[in-house]
Design a protein around this motif. Structure first.
Motif, PDB file in Angstrom:
ATOM      1  N   VAL A 243       0.829  -1.209   0.000  1.00 49.41           N
ATOM      2  CA  VAL A 243       0.000   0.000   0.000  1.00 49.41           C
ATOM      3  C   VAL A 243       0.866   1.264   0.000  1.00 49.41           C
ATOM      4  N   GLY A 244       2.081   1.148   0.533  1.00 49.37           N
ATOM      5  CA  GLY A 244       2.987   2.296   0.502  1.00 49.37           C
ATOM      6  C   GLY A 244       3.492   2.610  -0.887  1.00 49.37           C
TER       7      GLY A 244
ATOM      8  N   ASP B  86       0.359   4.773  -2.620  1.00 50.43           N
ATOM      9  CA  ASP B  86      -0.306   5.811  -1.833  1.00 50.43           C
ATOM     10  C   ASP B  86      -0.479   7.075  -2.677  1.00 50.43           C
TER      11      ASP B  86
ATOM     12  N   CYS C 259       5.024  10.779   4.771  1.00 43.80           N
ATOM     13  CA  CYS C 259       4.153   9.795   4.121  1.00 43.80           C
ATOM     14  C   CYS C 259       2.715   9.956   4.611  1.00 43.80           C
ATOM     15  N   ASP C 260       2.570  10.156   5.917  1.00 40.70           N
ATOM     16  CA  ASP C 260       1.239  10.339   6.482  1.00 40.70           C
ATOM     17  C   ASP C 260       0.603  11.626   5.964  1.00 40.70           C
TER      18      ASP C 260
ATOM     19  N   GLU D 247      -0.889  10.923   2.663  1.00 44.66           N
ATOM     20  CA  GLU D 247      -2.112  10.120   2.798  1.00 44.66           C
ATOM     21  C   GLU D 247      -3.279  10.954   3.303  1.00 44.66           C
TER      22      GLU D 247
ATOM     23  N   ALA E 126      -6.823   4.338  -1.116  1.00 42.65           N
ATOM     24  CA  ALA E 126      -5.354   4.321  -1.091  1.00 42.65           C
ATOM     25  C   ALA E 126      -4.831   5.074   0.117  1.00 42.65           C
ATOM     26  N   GLY E 127      -5.434   6.233   0.392  1.00 42.58           N
ATOM     27  CA  GLY E 127      -5.009   7.007   1.558  1.00 42.58           C
ATOM     28  C   GLY E 127      -5.287   6.278   2.854  1.00 42.58           C
ATOM     29  N   GLN E 128      -6.467   5.643   2.959  1.00 36.05           N
ATOM     30  CA  GLN E 128      -6.834   4.933   4.180  1.00 36.05           C
ATOM     31  C   GLN E 128      -5.945   3.729   4.430  1.00 36.05           C
ATOM     32  N   SER E 129      -5.679   2.953   3.384  1.00 33.29           N
ATOM     33  CA  SER E 129      -4.863   1.755   3.564  1.00 33.29           C
ATOM     34  C   SER E 129      -3.418   2.113   3.907  1.00 33.29           C
ATOM     35  N   SER E 130      -2.897   3.179   3.283  1.00 32.71           N
ATOM     36  CA  SER E 130      -1.507   3.562   3.526  1.00 32.71           C
ATOM     37  C   SER E 130      -1.294   4.094   4.932  1.00 32.71           C
ATOM     38  N   THR E 131      -2.281   4.807   5.454  1.00 35.28           N
ATOM     39  CA  THR E 131      -2.092   5.446   6.752  1.00 35.28           C
ATOM     40  C   THR E 131      -2.003   4.430   7.885  1.00 35.28           C
TER      41      THR E 131
END
Length: 624
Positions: A41-42, A45, A119-120, A123, A313-318
C-alpha cells in the motif's frame, strides 16, 4: 542466526501467526501471505499518483519502463528486508542501533520519523482531496475527518494480525477493481502500451519525472516495516524452516508488489490514453484529473471510481505508517508508548502542517504540499537502504543466509541509483527554495542542512567498514549478567493508605504478615470532603471527624495485634498527600488497595494506584 534476540519487533503480535503444518502445501504457503500486502500500500499511496499522472499526461506511455524498473528495485530491497527479519530476528531499526554510534542513531531516528510524517501527510491530503471530489467536503474538513481513523488501527490490531492483513487486502482489491473499470472505460491500445516498456527518455523533463517516479515509489518506512512484519510468523528456527520462510515470503512480496505496479501503471496508462492523446499534457493535479476524466470519457463513473480509489489508497496507507512508527521508535530509542498516543502523534504531525497551510494559503497549495512530502521521503531513503545492504552482507551475523556476490552487486547498484536520483530531486527542490528566499540566514541554514545530510550519508556507508563493530545494544532489557541480587532488609516503617472500602480488608490482611516486633505501621486516610475541597487544606467538618474516628478503630485493632501504630489524616489531593506522608515518616513500604474500577470509571472517579507508583520512590504493594 546466533543473535536471535529476546527483544521482539511488534512484541504484541510477534510470532502470533502459526504456520500450517498439515499436508496441504497451499495452506502452508497462504500462512506466509500477508505482510507484503501491508507493504504494497505504501507503493500506491496518493503521493505516487501525482508523478504517475504527470508522466502519463506529458509523455504518454514512454515512462512505463521506469515504473517497471522501480518495481524490480522495490522487490529486491523488500526481499532483503524479509531476509534480515527472518534470519536475524531483528528489524532494521534494531540493527542500526546495534552498529551505529548513539548520536548518529538519533539523527537516523529523526529522519525516519520525518519520513513517516511526510508519508502520512501525503495520505491525509489524498484522503481529503478524495472526500472533497466525491462528496464536496471542504479539504480542511477532510483533513480533520482523517483524524478519526486514528482509532481504526487500534481496533484492527485487537482483532489480530491476520484480520488486519485481510482488511488491507480487501482495500487493495477494491482499488484494483476501480482501476480495472477505468481501463475498461479508457480502452488503451495494447500495442502502444507495450512500447512504453522500451527504455527511453524523450527529454530532460522526462528525466525529472522519472526521478520523481522512482523517488515516490520506494518508501523508506516500508523497509523498517517489512523487516518486522515477517517476524509475525511462527517458523521453525532451523535452516530448513528459515529457507522455506524466505522462499514463501519472496512469493508474497512478488505478488503484492506486482499488484502495486498494476495500480501505478494503470494511473499512468489512464493519463496517457485519456489526457496525452487529447492534447492535455500538463495534468498533474489530482483535482484536474478527476474533473477531466468525466468530460473526456463521457461517463460519470470514471471520476467517481478515481476518487473512491484515492480515498481507499489514503486509508490503507495510513494504517501502515503507525506500525512503522512503532518499529522505528522501539528499535532506535528502546521506547515503548501507548499505541493510541503513537497514532495520535503521528497523525498530528501530518494534520497540523496541512491545516496551517490550508488556512494561510488556501486549497491551491495542497498539490505543492504533496510534492514536498515526496521530497522529504526522498531525503531519507538512502539512509535506510545503505544500512540494510550492510546488514544482509554480514557473513558473521547472517551465516549461510548472507547474500551472494551478484545480489550484493545489484543491491549496491540500486542504492547508488536511488541515492543519486533522490539527491538530484532534493537538489532541484532546494535550489528552487533558495531562489525564492531572500533571507541570507535562512539560505545558510538550508545549505548547512543539505551538507549535513551528505556527511551523514558518507558516515552511513563507511562506518560499518572502517570502525570496529560495537557490542549489541539492541536489547530493551539489561543483561542478566549485569544484575546484582542482594537479600532485602525487613520493612521497618510501613505506610497503609486506607479508603474505608472493602479493599481495606486486603490491605490489613497484607500487613498482618509482617513481624510486629520489627515493623511500625502508619495509617493514613485522605479526606476529600466538600469543605476540604473549598479550603484546599485541613478542615474540622463532620466528615473529617468521622474519618478520624474510623482510622482510630483500625489503629486500635492493629495495636491489639502487637503493632506499633501511628495514624494521621491527609487532605484534598490523594497522590500529593500520600507522597508527603511517605517522606514525612521515611516509609520503607506503601500498601494500598486497588480502586476496583477501570476504563471509563477511572475518568469519572479518578485513579490513584497507577499514578502513585510513579509518584513515590519506595516499593508499592497493591492489595487486590
Amino acid at each position: 542466526m546466533k543473535d536471535h534476540h529476546p527483544h521482539k519487533s511488534l512484541d504484541d503480535v510477534h510470532e502470533s501467526v502459526p504456520i500450517h503444518g498439515g499436508k496441504s502445501k497451499f495452506k502452508r504457503v497462504i500462512s506466509f501471505f500477508g505482510p507484503a500486502y501491508l507493504i504494497s500500500v505504501g507503493y500506491m499511496d496518493p503521493g505516487n499518483w501525482a508523478t504517475d499522472l504527470a508522466g502519463g499526461s506529458q509523455f504518454g506511455y514512454a515512462l512505463l519502463w521506469v515504473l517497471l524498473m522501480s518495481n524490480v528495485m522495490a522487490l529486491l530491497l523488500q526481499s532483503l528486508c524479509t531476509r534480515l527479519g527472518i534470519v536475524r530476528g531483528k528489524d532494521l531499526a534494531q540493527c542500526n542501533r546495534e552498529i551505529y554510534p548513539k548520536r548518529m542513531n538519533f539523527v537516523l531516528y529523526v529522519l525516519a520519523e520525518l519520513a513517516i510524517a511526510a508519508c502520512d501527510l501525503a495520505e491525509v491530503l489524498g484522503m481529503a482531496i478524495g472526500l472533497n471530489l466525491l462528496f464536496g467536503i471542504d479539504i480542511l474538513w477532510g483533513v480533520l475527518i482523517s483524524f478519526a481513523d486514528t482509532f481504526l488501527l487500534l481496533y484492527l490490531q485487537r482483532l489480530g494480525m491476520r484480520k488486519l492483513e485481510l482488511f488491507i487486502v480487501g482495500l487493495i482489491s477494491l482499488i484494483g477493481m476501480c482501476f480495472l473499470a477505468e481501463m475498461f472505460f479508457a480502452q488503451p491500445e495494447l500495442e502502444e502500451v507495450v512500447t512504453g516498456f522500451v527504455p527511453s527518455l524523450p527529454n530532460s523533463a522526462a528525466l525529472y519525472i522519472a526521478i520523481g517516479i522512482i523517488g515516490a515509489t520506494v518508501m523508506p518506512h516500508n523497509l523498517y516495516l517489512h523487516s518486522a512484519l515477517v517476524q509475525t510468523r511462527k517458523i521453525d528456527r532451523d535452516e530448513h524452516g528459515i529457507r522455506k520462510a524466505l522462499k514463501y515470503n519472496f512469493f508474497d512480496s512478488a505478488i503484492a508488489l506486482n499488484i502495486a505496479f498494476f495500480v501505478n501503471a494503470a494511473i499512468l496508462i489512464l493519463a496517457a490514453s485519456v489526457f496525452h492523446k487529447n492534447g492535455m499534457h500538463n495534468v498533474a493535479e489530482l483535482q484536474d484529473a478527476y474533473h477531466l476524466l468525466g468530460t473526456t470519457l463521457g461517463t460519470e463513473w470514471a471520476p467517481k471510481l478515481f476518487a473512491i480509489a484515492l480515498i481507499l489508497a489514503g486509508q490503507s496507507s495510513t494504517i501502515t505508517g503507525t506500525l512503522a512508527g512503532q518499529i522505528v521508535m522501539e528499535g532506535y530509542l528502546q521506547l515503548r508508548i501507548s499505541p493510541l498516543l503513537r497514532r495520535m502523534l503521528t497523525r498530528l504531525l501530518a494534520i497540523v502542517p496541512a491545516v496551517i497551510v490550508i488556512i494561510v494559503f488556501g486549497d491551491e497549495k495542497v498539490g505543492q504540499m504533496l510534492i514536498f512530502s515526496q521530497v522529504l521521503l526522498s531525503m531519507q531513503l538512502a539512509f535506510a537502504v545503505i544500512p540494510l545492504i550492510h546488514f544482509v552482507s554480514d557473513k558473521e551475523k547472517m551465516g549461510a543466509f548472507v547474500i551472494g556476490a551478484k545480489i550484493k552487486f545489484f543491491s549496491w547498484l540500486i542504492a547508488v541509483v536511488i541515492a543519486f536520483l533522490n539527491f538530484q530531486l532534493v537538489y532541484e527542490e532546494v535550489t528552487d527554495w533558495l531562489s525564492e528566499i531572500d533571507n541570507v540566514g535562512l539560505q545558510a541554514c538550508i545549505v548547512a542542512g543539505a551538507l549535513g545530510l551528505f556527511v551523514l550519508l558518507i558516515m552511513t556507508i563507511v562506518y560499518p567498514w572502517i570502525l570496529k563493530r560495537k557490542p549489541s545494544r539492541s536489547d530493551i532489557h539489561i543483561s542478566f549478567d549485569d544484575l546484582e541480587f542482594k537479600q532485602a532488609s525487613s520493612f521497618r516503617t510501613i505506610l497503609l493508605a486506607l479508603d474505608f472500602s472493602k479493599s481495606d480488608e486486603k490491605v490489613i490482611s497484607q500487613v498482618l504478615q509482617y513481624n510486629p516486633a520489627i515493623s511500625r505501621l502508619i495509617l493514613i486516610h485522605i479526606v476529600e470532603s466538600a469543605s476540604v475541597k473549598y479550603t484546599g487544606g485541613q478542615s474540622d467538618d463532620y466528615e473529617t471527624r468521622k474519618d478520624l474516628a474510623r482510622v482510630e478503630q483500625y489503629a486500635k485493632f492493629l495495636k491489639e495485634k502487637g503493632y506499633d501504630v501511628l495514624f494521621e489524616l491527609g487532605y484534598n489531593n490523594r497522590i500529593k498527600a500520600i507522597r508527603t506522608m511517605c517522606g514525612k515518616y521515611s516509609a520503607d513500604l506503601l500498601i494500598v488497595g486497588s480502586h476496583g474500577h477501570n476504563g471509563l470509571k477511572d475518568i469519572v472517579f479518578g485513579e490513584t494506584v497507577n499514578k502513585l507508583r510513579h509518584a513515590v520512590k519506595i516499593p508499592v504493594l497493591i492489595a487486590q
